[in-house]
Design an enzyme around this catalytic site. Structure first.
Site, PDB file in Angstrom:
ATOM      1  N   ASN A 117       0.849  -1.182   0.000  1.00 55.40           N
ATOM      2  CA  ASN A 117       0.000   0.000   0.000  1.00 55.40           C
ATOM      3  C   ASN A 117       0.887   1.234   0.000  1.00 55.40           C
ATOM      4  O   ASN A 117       1.355   1.687   1.034  1.00 55.40           O
ATOM      5  CB  ASN A 117      -0.902  -0.019   1.232  1.00 55.40           C
ATOM      6  CG  ASN A 117      -1.979   1.034   1.155  1.00 55.40           C
ATOM      7  OD1 ASN A 117      -1.766   2.092   0.570  1.00 55.40           O
ATOM      8  ND2 ASN A 117      -3.126   0.754   1.747  1.00 55.40           N
ATOM      9  N   ASP A 118       1.116   1.771  -1.196  1.00 55.85           N
ATOM     10  CA  ASP A 118       2.003   2.924  -1.377  1.00 55.85           C
ATOM     11  C   ASP A 118       1.595   4.115  -0.524  1.00 55.85           C
ATOM     12  O   ASP A 118       2.365   5.050  -0.344  1.00 55.85           O
ATOM     13  CB  ASP A 118       1.935   3.389  -2.839  1.00 55.85           C
ATOM     14  CG  ASP A 118       2.968   2.700  -3.704  1.00 55.85           C
ATOM     15  OD1 ASP A 118       3.969   2.230  -3.166  1.00 55.85           O
ATOM     16  OD2 ASP A 118       2.744   2.654  -4.927  1.00 55.85           O
ATOM     17  N   CYS A 119       0.363   4.110  -0.080  1.00 58.41           N
ATOM     18  CA  CYS A 119      -0.191   5.292   0.582  1.00 58.41           C
ATOM     19  C   CYS A 119      -0.201   5.184   2.103  1.00 58.41           C
ATOM     20  O   CYS A 119      -0.652   6.104   2.776  1.00 58.41           O
ATOM     21  CB  CYS A 119      -1.598   5.553   0.069  1.00 58.41           C
ATOM     22  SG  CYS A 119      -1.591   5.869  -1.687  1.00 58.41           S
TER      23      CYS A 119
END
Ligand code: GLC
Ligand code: GLC
Length: 833
Positions: A504-506
């Protein structure tokens, strides 16, 4: 916990039998492997990808789109204006002028009402046809195999009872090669544009006079009655593609572009008796010349290669042969996995569209779609490793190359550049490293390759670290460093440190960004000493086990045992610090607070660790796995798919980063992130829940949601990255279609977890997990050179379990088929029960 909990449960659990929205804009034609769009007014442009080697074209159902050679930013052949109004007005349009009436067979850009319209998107080709006032016009487009050009055949037919005098105008607008510079550096670009005309060919040669050794050529296979190469002459200074002055007025002017905007427009005047038709072949080619052969006369470009290219496609028969070769190519590719299940939606996803999308993500990574501008990120390390899972069975040799390219960007300590550039194959410095899931995805990719091919020799290949040849080591050593990186980067609870982010890049737990415009991906330290990821823990167990299997296979038994101890300890940490009571927690933030637990105000449960930990087998024997999936069903399920988390974050939280920057229901903040829905499918199947696995699969599978196209909006034949979640006002709306890891993972989930044909290091394993109502199906699988015709008999009506497997009449002792001799055809019968 209780209060917000009940609230969310009611919000998301809606009935699945809606039906009131049934709305389609076309239909599947499985026999031809096409999606047939029957109105140009689709909710968004619905596109196709032409080309699979070096030359690519994105093409919409109204003939919008653009072409590029290899790199969508650096070698863009034609212009495309993203985020424009009206949408999608640049492309490969032709205008038909029939008296006062001007129209396009694809409706855009003139938008004249058509009497008939159809667009067929097929595998690597598109056919668009329109009819108006008794004239039928068709454009057929594809990129021939082995050549750097787009071909377009235009056919016009007079279906009326009178003779018709009509004119046809094709029109493309050239891009001055570097798409980024082309869209910003006007002070220079308005003075550099250059063209040459030679008969029926228009050459775009901007910057060829200096350091470029390539040009583009637009050609027709017959002499035109006019042409234009200056945009302002063809469209008019204040004209537009919707109303080109040349078409609506007196015809082409013979303009030669000097600077400004070079275009290729031509005019063909045709006289058609009733029933008569004419065909014109066009092409848009990309040519590179060796430096010493650049010119044929001073300032005159060497056209020999272009002429040879035009000669290859000068006649209809040549066009047809090239199209037939393309079709044979796709037969071969898709032939590696074909299922016949009695469910036409399932068959069309498995046999055609899902695999097609896997090939497109192989070609494009995340570079060029109608949502990715082709100017942004390079190839993602984790994205590319996961894409491999979806195409390794189709093109194993290319998967091998890809693995070696990716591994060469790894750092000596096992960490990795998060992205690399496909042209240079070098890691991308701007983003750097620090995404602590990356190393483990390399194991995932190599493991999939080994299971598919049995090519253990790849482990002995010497591969650089950090692209530095002097740092070369074997691929096996690369995997060792991947594994070791995670085991050496554990936090206070014995769980892996998250770094900048994991899958999850975020979820940016070490970022703490307060300034707008700062990159969430690179702000803050690349790794903090406290923030940990339960998701990476799940990955470490899953792909750590894959690593120990590989080690045992190559005889490194002691090392495998040591690795198993490291895995067992992370598994214990996952079941203690990582367990919340009814589901797996998501992470610990930089202050050591739980993320994704019932004590959290928002973001109490996340999908990723449930999928990954259960796929890893964590808590399978002790009940946690069952509980985690029950919690997913109870708290994250919606009628359009499983949302990423609940409750959605309603305000920006410094300690969590980008995930809280999105309004509730979008993207990583409780959107339906299609990529991790198949993890739940695989997880459910690993527990033997066939009905539930299939239900989750169907929820997001394009063919099953075709009749909500009006809500979903993106193409009904491919997955989108994201569907707006139940907290969003546009619940059910898809975004970012085509380029997503969803393609690979859904193919894994349906072909391996559900239909149960799974490559292992020792051969093909057969272990279907289906709804009890599925009484049987067949799969044809090309595996390590042999063809397996597999018939599954589920007359017992179970969800999982294999009673017997026979190969060519001989009963196997387990359910793994040892690899047959290359070229062999094996008849396999699987009886469930
Ligand atoms: C995007 C990225 C992928 C990432 C995902 C979740 O799809 O390409 O790498 O895992 O978003 O943030
Ligand atoms: C944004 C997106 C995410 C993607 C990332 C890529 O953060 O929300 O999906 O992975 O950009 O850089």
């Amino acid at each position: 916990m209780e209060k917000s909990d009940t609230l969310r449960k009611t919000r998301c659990s809606q009935s699945f039998s809606e039906g009131e929205y049934a709305m389609q804009f076309g239909h599947f034609d499985d026999a031809r492997r096409e999606y047939v769009v029957t109105t140009p007014r689709t909710p968004l442009p619905w596109i196709n990808y032409l080309g699979s080697e070096s030359f690519f074209t994105l093409l919409s159902n109204t003939a919008g789109g653009y072409s590029f050679y290899r790199d969508a930013r650096l070698r863009r052949l034609t212009r495309y204006r993203y985020n424009n109004a009206p949408l999608d007005s640049e492309g490969f349009h032709i205008y038909v002028k029939d008296g006062e009436s001007v129209w396009n067979p694809g409706w855009q850009p003139v938008q004249a009402e058509l009497d008939e319209y159809v667009c067929r998107h097929g595998l690597g080709y598109t056919v668009i046809e329109g009819k108006k006032g008794g004239v039928r016009a068709q454009q057929e487009l594809f990129v021939p195999f082995g050549d750097n050009c787009l071909l377009m055949r235009v056919r016009v037919r007079n279906d009326s009872k009178e003779e018709k005098r009509i004119s046809i105008f094709p029109y493309v607008e050239f891009c001055l090669w570097d798409a980024m510079d082309d869209a910003s550096n006007f002070q220079r670009n308005y003075s550099t544009g250059e063209v040459e005309i030679d008969g029926a060919a228009i050459y775009h040669k901007t910057e060829y006079r200096e350091r470029r050794d390539h040009y583009a050529v637009f050609w027709a296979n017959r002499a035109p009655d006019g042409f234009d190469t200056a945009r302002e002459a063809f469209l008019g200074v204040y004209g537009s593609p919707a109303r080109p002055e040349a078409v609506f007025g007196q015809g082409c002017t013979g303009s030669i572009a000097h600077g400004w905007q070079p275009v290729a427009a031509q005019q063909f005047d045709l006289t058609l008796a009733p029933g008569a038709s004419e065909t014109i072949l066009f092409g848009l080619g990309y040519i590179e010349n060796p430096r010493e052969e650049k010119w044929e006369a001073p300032n005159v470009i060497n056209k020999a290669r272009a002429r040879a290219m035009m000669a290859r496609y000068a006649a209809d028969a040549q066009f047809d042969d090239a199209l037939a070769a393309l079709s044979a190519h796709w037969d071969e590719l898709l032939g590696h996995y074909q299922a016949s299940t009695g469910d036409e939606k399932l068959d069309r996803m498995v046999n055609i569209w899902n695999q097609y999308q896997c090939m497109v993500t192989f070609n494009m990574s995340r570079s060029a779609s109608y949502f990715e501008s082709g100017m942004g990120r390079g190839m993602g390390f984790r994205d590319s490793c996961q894409d491999l899972l979806g195409f390794v069975h189709i093109i194993p040799e290319r998967a091998r190359e890809r693995i070696l390219d990716i591994a060469a960007t790894q750092f000596p300590d096992g960490s990795a550049y998060h992205q690399y550039q496909p042209l240079t194959k070098k890691g991308n410095l701007d983003v750097g490293s620090g995404f602590n899931d990356d190393p483990l995805w390399l194991i995932a990719g190599v493991d999939a390759y080994l299971r598919e091919t049995g090519d253990f020799a790849i482990l002995d290949e010497r591969v650089p670290f950090d692209n530095d040849e002097t740092l070369s080591q074997t691929l096996l050593e690369h995997l060792r460093r991947s594994f070791r990186f995670t085991s050496k980067h554990l936090g206070p609870h014995g769980l892996p440190l998250i770094g900048r982010a994991d899958w999850n890049d975020c979820l940016n737990l070490n970022c703490f960004s307060e300034q707008s415009g700062e990159s969430f991906q690179t702000t803050g330290p690349s790794e903090g000493p406290v923030a940990e990821s339960v998701f990476i823990a799940g990955m470490f167990v899953k792909y750590g086990r894959a690593w120990t299997d590989i080690l045992r296979h190559v005889g490194l038994v002691d090392e495998a045992r040591m690795a198993e101890r490291a895995i067992a300890s992370v598994e214990r940490a996952t079941l203690t610090a990582g367990w919340d009571g009814a589901w797996f927690r998501r992470a610990y933030d930089a202050s050591g607070n739980v993320v994704g637990g019932c004590e959290c105000e928002e973001g109490q449960i996340f999908i990723e660790p449930q999928g990954m930990c259960v796929m890893a087998g964590i808590g399978k024997d002790t009940g946690e796995a069952e509980k985690a999936l029950a919690s997913v069903k109870e708290r994250l399920d919606t009628k359009y798919g499983i949302v990423l988390l609940q409750p959605a974050y309603t305000r920006y939280r410094l300690e969590l980063g980008e995930i809280t920057s999105y309004p509730p229901g979008y993207k990583e903040n409780a959107g339906i992130f299609c990529h991790n829905n198949p993890w739940i499918v695989c997880a459910e199947a690993s527990l033997g829940h066939g009905a539930r696995a299939f239900e989750v699969y169907c929820r997001t599978a394009p063919a099953y949601i075709e009749d909500i196209s009006e809500i979903h909006r993106t193409e009904p034949y491919v997955y989108s990255q994201m569907i707006a979640g139940c907290d969003a006002p546009t619940f059910g709306e898809g975004k970012n279609s085509w380029l997503t890891g969803t393609a690979a993972w859904t193919f894994v989930s349906v072909s391996q977890a559900i239909l149960g044909v799974t490559p292992t290091l020792d051969g093909l394993k057969l272990d279907p997990c289906v709804p009890a109502s599925a009484k049987g199906f067949t799969v044809t699988r090309l595996y390590r050179g042999a063809t397996y015709h597999i018939t599954v008999d589920n007359s017992a009506g179970v969800e999982h379990g294999v009673k017997s497997v026979t190969a060519d009449g001989k009963t196997l002792s387990g359910n793994v088929l040892p690899p047959a001799a290359p070229g062999a055809a094996v008849d396999v019968r699987v009886v469930m029960g």
